[in-house]
Design a protein around this motif. Structure first.
Motif, mmCIF file in Angstrom:
data_model
loop_
_atom_site.group_PDB
_atom_site.id
_atom_site.type_symbol
_atom_site.label_atom_id
_atom_site.label_comp_id
_atom_site.label_asym_id
_atom_site.label_seq_id
_atom_site.Cartn_x
_atom_site.Cartn_y
_atom_site.Cartn_z
ATOM 1 N N SER A 9 0.850 -1.187 0.000
ATOM 2 C CA SER A 9 0.000 0.000 0.000
ATOM 3 C C SER A 9 0.888 1.240 0.000
ATOM 4 C CB SER A 9 -0.897 0.013 1.245
ATOM 5 O OG SER A 9 -1.784 -1.089 1.234
ATOM 6 N N LYS A 10 0.502 2.230 -0.773
ATOM 7 C CA LYS A 10 1.290 3.455 -0.896
ATOM 8 C C LYS A 10 0.525 4.600 -0.242
ATOM 9 C CE LYS A 10 3.864 1.031 -3.777
ATOM 10 N NZ LYS A 10 5.139 0.427 -3.353
ATOM 11 N N PRO A 11 1.099 5.232 0.773
ATOM 12 C CA PRO A 11 0.367 6.329 1.428
ATOM 13 C C PRO A 11 0.018 7.458 0.474
ATOM 14 C CG PRO A 11 2.660 6.198 2.196
ATOM 15 C CD PRO A 11 2.393 4.966 1.419
ATOM 16 N N GLY A 12 0.849 7.673 -0.535
ATOM 17 C CA GLY A 12 0.550 8.722 -1.507
ATOM 18 C C GLY A 12 -0.626 8.402 -2.405
ATOM 19 N N ASP A 13 -1.000 7.117 -2.475
ATOM 20 C CA ASP A 13 -2.134 6.697 -3.298
ATOM 21 C C ASP A 13 -3.389 6.443 -2.468
ATOM 22 O OD1 ASP A 13 -0.482 6.774 -5.513
ATOM 23 O OD2 ASP A 13 0.026 4.629 -5.395
ATOM 24 N N SER A 14 -3.347 6.793 -1.196
ATOM 25 C CA SER A 14 -4.495 6.539 -0.317
ATOM 26 C C SER A 14 -5.767 7.167 -0.867
ATOM 27 C CB SER A 14 -4.210 7.103 1.081
ATOM 28 O OG SER A 14 -5.371 7.079 1.879
ATOM 29 N N LEU A 15 -6.895 6.483 -0.642
ATOM 30 C CA LEU A 15 -8.187 7.048 -1.009
ATOM 31 C C LEU A 15 -8.575 8.206 -0.088
ATOM 32 C CD1 LEU A 15 -10.361 3.934 -1.954
ATOM 33 C CD2 LEU A 15 -9.040 5.464 -3.431
ATOM 34 N N GLY A 16 -7.827 8.394 0.969
ATOM 35 C CA GLY A 16 -7.996 9.589 1.771
ATOM 36 C C GLY A 16 -8.895 9.433 2.976
ATOM 37 N N ARG A 17 -9.208 10.575 3.567
ATOM 38 C CA ARG A 17 -9.995 10.656 4.796
ATOM 39 C C ARG A 17 -11.350 11.289 4.506
ATOM 40 N NH1 ARG A 17 -5.921 10.056 8.646
ATOM 41 N NH2 ARG A 17 -3.846 10.459 7.770
ATOM 42 N N LEU A 18 -12.293 11.050 5.377
ATOM 43 C CA LEU A 18 -13.617 11.637 5.204
ATOM 44 C C LEU A 18 -13.548 13.160 5.277
ATOM 45 C CD1 LEU A 18 -16.622 10.914 4.858
ATOM 46 C CD2 LEU A 18 -16.830 10.941 7.350
ATOM 47 N N PRO A 23 -1.388 18.428 4.111
ATOM 48 C CA PRO A 23 -0.280 17.472 4.134
ATOM 49 C C PRO A 23 0.625 17.708 5.338
ATOM 50 C CG PRO A 23 0.112 19.187 2.502
ATOM 51 C CD PRO A 23 -1.286 19.381 2.988
ATOM 52 N N SER A 24 1.243 16.637 5.807
ATOM 53 C CA SER A 24 2.194 16.744 6.913
ATOM 54 C C SER A 24 3.611 16.766 6.350
ATOM 55 C CB SER A 24 2.052 15.557 7.869
ATOM 56 O OG SER A 24 3.128 15.516 8.787
ATOM 57 N N GLU A 29 0.633 9.518 5.466
ATOM 58 C CA GLU A 29 -0.766 9.412 5.892
ATOM 59 C C GLU A 29 -0.969 8.238 6.847
ATOM 60 O OE1 GLU A 29 -3.238 11.705 5.274
ATOM 61 O OE2 GLU A 29 -1.441 12.762 4.609
ATOM 62 N N PHE A 30 -0.276 7.134 6.613
ATOM 63 C CA PHE A 30 -0.447 5.979 7.491
ATOM 64 C C PHE A 30 0.255 6.192 8.833
ATOM 65 C CE2 PHE A 30 -0.609 3.469 3.276
ATOM 66 C CZ PHE A 30 -1.940 3.813 3.101
ATOM 67 N N LEU A 146 -9.530 8.570 10.162
ATOM 68 C CA LEU A 146 -8.454 7.732 9.619
ATOM 69 C C LEU A 146 -8.614 7.561 8.113
ATOM 70 C CD1 LEU A 146 -8.436 4.931 12.359
ATOM 71 C CD2 LEU A 146 -7.097 7.046 12.308
ATOM 72 N N THR A 147 -7.547 7.116 7.462
ATOM 73 C CA THR A 147 -7.605 6.869 6.029
ATOM 74 C C THR A 147 -8.504 5.680 5.713
ATOM 75 O OG1 THR A 147 -5.688 5.399 6.042
ATOM 76 C CG2 THR A 147 -5.272 7.758 5.663
ATOM 77 N N TRP A 148 -8.948 5.644 4.470
ATOM 78 C CA TRP A 148 -9.784 4.530 4.009
ATOM 79 C C TRP A 148 -9.065 3.202 4.199
ATOM 80 C CZ3 TRP A 148 -9.282 0.684 0.350
ATOM 81 C CH2 TRP A 148 -10.451 0.026 -0.035
#
Length: 397
Positions: A9-18, A23-24, A29-30, A146-148
């Protein structure tokens, strides 16, 4: 840091948060998910929630927190060897027990029975409720946001809930899907018929490895069994024989630790070797390929899986159903059931919980509030509440 594999899993490809966040500059993201979980109230409560043995002061039995930390360490080790995202594996491992009740599986069984007229109780769905609805730390939203991918891992680390044809599968095949799934807010559909990421699969098998090792240790520490009792038991027996033969004069506590660490090491090495072969054969080249693989790719070899089931059967019959364990188990189930009945009749809950219960538009709504409240209790708090309401306190010693 080691570059992750294509199928990680790639944090840059995350489906994101609600709820969107900026960005940090220092964390992926994980990593942010992991940190949010560690700082949550529900995570801190794990230190006062029972694992298998009901808590006895000074006996050093595992609780939900120590178990969770052991699972997290094993999941990271597996993820690192498979070149997965260690932070996602850790986030799923750290959150996998956030939905558990007080008094271990005994409390969960009792709450599931009490909730049977209202859709039942499922600790994986409850963990999602905790991280999406019940934690109330942030100014702008409920939950931890949290991320998807982490939400998916919490729900499906043990596998899909639906088959490819849309039928409930696994333990849900007989009872149907747990209620409350449609009330879980997420950035996107959690896709109940697909497998979760390899990171979530690593967390799931790490849970099994940690359970086996520490339940042996706790059973020996409690005096329910001796090392010799394990000599003919699959998985553990050969290791016990090695240790007893190699270190016959060693103190039993140190012999036990040697058995425990060898059991963990061999389990982890088996999982890594087997999973590398599974991944290679599958041909997966992305995290999405993993979800569509149609089978778990991280797990034990067939031989180790059969032995592990044999060890679990032994522990179930000789430890989990031991009279010294069952007596407090029955008492703890009664505590949960009586608390539930009282709160349903009176809405006598503190603070926001009482307000929510009194304002519930239907009995099923009140039941869910009561279940949320009880599931969040620690063992000592549940006993304090029981004593306050019924002027009695079970003694689990």
């Amino acid at each position: 840091m080691m570059e992750t594999a294509p199928y990680a899993s790639k944090p840059g490809d995350s489906l994101g948060r609600l709820f969107g966040t900026g960005p940090s500059p220092t964390r992926s993201e994980f990593q942010r998910d992991r940190d949010r979980i560690i700082h949550s109230t529900a995570f801190r409560r794990l230190q006062h929630k029972t694992q298998v043995f009901l808590s006895h002061e000074g006996r050093h039995f595992r609780n939900r927190l120590t178990h969770t930390l052991e699972v997290s360490q094993i999941a990271r080790s597996i993820a690192r060897s498979l070149r997965l995202d260690e932070d996602l594996a850790e986030a799923v491992a750290l959150s996998h027990d956030l939905g558990h009740t007080p008094f271990g599986h005994a409390g969960e069984r009792a709450l599931h029975r009490a909730m049977a007229p209202f859709g039942g109780f499922d600790h994986n769905v409850q963990a999602l409720r905790v991280v999406t609805l019940l934690e109330n730390r942030y100014a702008e939203h409920d939950g931890l946001n949290l991320t998807w991918e982490t939400l998916e891992g919490i729900l499906k680390h043990n596998g899909p809930l639906l088959s490819a044809s849309g039928q409930p599968t696994g333990r849900y095949a007989t009872e149907g899907l747990p209620t409350g799934l449609d009330a879980i807010p997420a950035r996107a559909d959690l896709r109940l018929s697909s497998f979760a990421s390899l990171e979530a699969q690593a967390a799931a098998v790490a849970d099994d490895i940690a359970y086996n090792a520490h339940d042996i240790d706790d059973a020996l520490r409690a005096g329910l069994l001796t090392l010799e009792d394990f000599l003919d038991v699959p998985m553990a027996g050969p290791i016990v024989a090695e240790v007893l033969e190699g270190y016959p004069g060693l103190a039993p506590k140190r012999q036990t630790h040697e058995v425990q660490r060898r059991l963990i090491t061999r389990s982890v090495e088996d999982v890594i070797g087997t999973s590398e072969a599974n991944i290679g054969k599958s041909g997966v080249q992305s995290a999405e390929d993993v979800r569509r693989a149609g089978q778990p790719l991280v797990g034990f070899s067939p031989t180790m899986a059969a032995d592990e089931q044999g060890l679990k059967r032994f522990l179930f019959s000789r430890v989990y159903r031991h009279p010294e364990v069952m007596q407090p188990v029955r008492e703890s189930e009664a505590v949960v059931e009586q608390l539930f009945a009282h709160y349903m009749q009176t809405a006598d809950l503190p603070g926001r919980w009482g307000e929510a219960a009194r304002n519930a538009s239907a009995e099923v709504g009140r039941a869910r509030v009561v279940a949320d409240f009880i599931a969040g209790m620690t063992d000592p708090y549940a006993l304090d509440e029981y004593q306050r309401l019924f002027d009695a306190r079970p003694d689990f010693r």
